[in-house]
Motif scaffolding. Sequence first.
Motif, PDB file in Angstrom:
ATOM      1  N   SER A 109      75.072  55.771 123.089  1.00 36.83           N
ATOM      2  CA  SER A 109      74.216  55.321 124.193  1.00 36.83           C
ATOM      3  C   SER A 109      73.764  56.534 124.993  1.00 36.83           C
ATOM      4  O   SER A 109      74.302  57.637 124.831  1.00 36.83           O
ATOM      5  N   ASN A 194      70.528  45.644 133.597  1.00 36.29           N
ATOM      6  CA  ASN A 194      71.979  45.663 133.828  1.00 36.29           C
ATOM      7  C   ASN A 194      72.686  45.086 132.605  1.00 36.29           C
ATOM      8  O   ASN A 194      72.945  43.895 132.525  1.00 36.29           O
ATOM      9  N   GLU A 195      72.997  45.970 131.655  1.00 33.21           N
ATOM     10  CA  GLU A 195      73.589  45.503 130.397  1.00 33.21           C
ATOM     11  C   GLU A 195      74.961  44.874 130.604  1.00 33.21           C
ATOM     12  O   GLU A 195      75.293  43.874 129.962  1.00 33.21           O
ATOM     13  N   GLU A 196      75.757  45.429 131.503  1.00 37.71           N
ATOM     14  CA  GLU A 196      77.110  44.914 131.712  1.00 37.71           C
ATOM     15  C   GLU A 196      77.085  43.476 132.225  1.00 37.71           C
ATOM     16  O   GLU A 196      77.865  42.626 131.787  1.00 37.71           O
ATOM     17  N   ARG A 197      76.157  43.185 133.126  1.00 39.23           N
ATOM     18  CA  ARG A 197      76.061  41.829 133.654  1.00 39.23           C
ATOM     19  C   ARG A 197      75.610  40.855 132.573  1.00 39.23           C
ATOM     20  O   ARG A 197      76.093  39.726 132.501  1.00 39.23           O
ATOM     21  N   ARG A 199      76.201  41.131 129.418  1.00 37.97           N
ATOM     22  CA  ARG A 199      77.355  40.924 128.551  1.00 37.97           C
ATOM     23  C   ARG A 199      78.332  39.938 129.183  1.00 37.97           C
ATOM     24  O   ARG A 199      78.899  39.081 128.490  1.00 37.97           O
ATOM     25  N   MET A 200      78.514  40.017 130.495  1.00 37.80           N
ATOM     26  CA  MET A 200      79.423  39.109 131.195  1.00 37.80           C
ATOM     27  C   MET A 200      78.919  37.671 131.163  1.00 37.80           C
ATOM     28  O   MET A 200      79.706  36.722 131.219  1.00 37.80           O
ATOM     29  N   THR A 205      74.886  41.687 123.529  1.00 36.32           N
ATOM     30  CA  THR A 205      73.893  42.719 123.831  1.00 36.32           C
ATOM     31  C   THR A 205      73.659  43.634 122.629  1.00 36.32           C
ATOM     32  O   THR A 205      72.541  44.103 122.420  1.00 36.32           O
ATOM     33  N   HIS A 206      74.697  43.889 121.841  1.00 34.70           N
ATOM     34  CA  HIS A 206      74.537  44.762 120.673  1.00 34.70           C
ATOM     35  C   HIS A 206      73.585  44.136 119.668  1.00 34.70           C
ATOM     36  O   HIS A 206      72.707  44.810 119.114  1.00 34.70           O
TER      37      HIS A 206
END
Length: 315
Positions: A109, A194-197, A199-200, A205-206
């Motif tokens: 990344s 916001n990738e983390e959000r 994913r949550m 996402t991948h």
Amino acid sequence: MSHETRRILALHGGLLVLLLGLQFVLPAYHHGNLARIMVLASYAIGYNILFGYTGLLSLGHALFFAAGMYGMGLTIQHAGFSPAPALLAGLLAGVAVSAGLAVLALRTSGVAFMIVTLMFAQAGYLSILYFGEYTRGDEGFVIQTTQRMLWGIDLSDPTNRYLAALLLFSVCLGLSLWLVRAPFGRVLVAIRENEERVRMLGYDTHAHKLGAMIVSGTISALAGAVYGLLFGYAGASFASVQYSIFPLLWVLLGGAGTVLGPFLGTLFMFYLIDLSSGLTTAYMLIAGVALVVLTLFAPQGLAGELRRRLWGWLP
């Protein structure tokens, strides 16, 4: 159909109608230029899906462009393919190369992703030079007029070439417009923000980034295949770093994350270089100054500024 959707369709449809109308009035020089711009803008549309909407900065898109170009060109030159199956071969080459690179590059990344894509693109460029017996290396090879007859249509004819370029651009523009308004495209934009959000919230996402990279690479490869067929040439320069930087500049100038941005950026950059090269041999200095000024006063790009100042509904 909502009022906003009607406005979006009217704007983008109006652009395509305008481009069709220009076919009948443009002088030969600008007629040929616009055909080239539409194909390169299609390449930029592919890049924009990955960079503008997903937020992944690639420095290796020339690998996809060249994969399509050589997948098409080599099958015509050495396998005796006609243009239709040769274009399909270029498209499949783009799918294979983009899928393979996506599997490897998405293990990284940020800056590492940029470096990995650049490295693979350079490996592709050096491979073209190494297998010069087949690719003709830096010299490249010409696709003869007799090899550019698609279903009886001579693609070396300026009118047919222009209409073919317009068809490609229309398909890529329509696909981009549909994709970014579809749920898949909305998730890509969310990953960019916001990738983390995301994913949550339960999204893979991948898998979405993998899909974005394959779609982006496939569109870019299709543009490369069509470019080689319409203009009758395939050369190693199209696999160089320069052709990985160009779509980044086009998208930034036109407006990353906008559907019309790639076309506006390609048009602006093409004619900026074309006009400044007629004034001085240091034309890239003029282009550089113009780019700096535009970046300072229109940081969101041409279409991005239109969206910010006038048309908030612009996708």
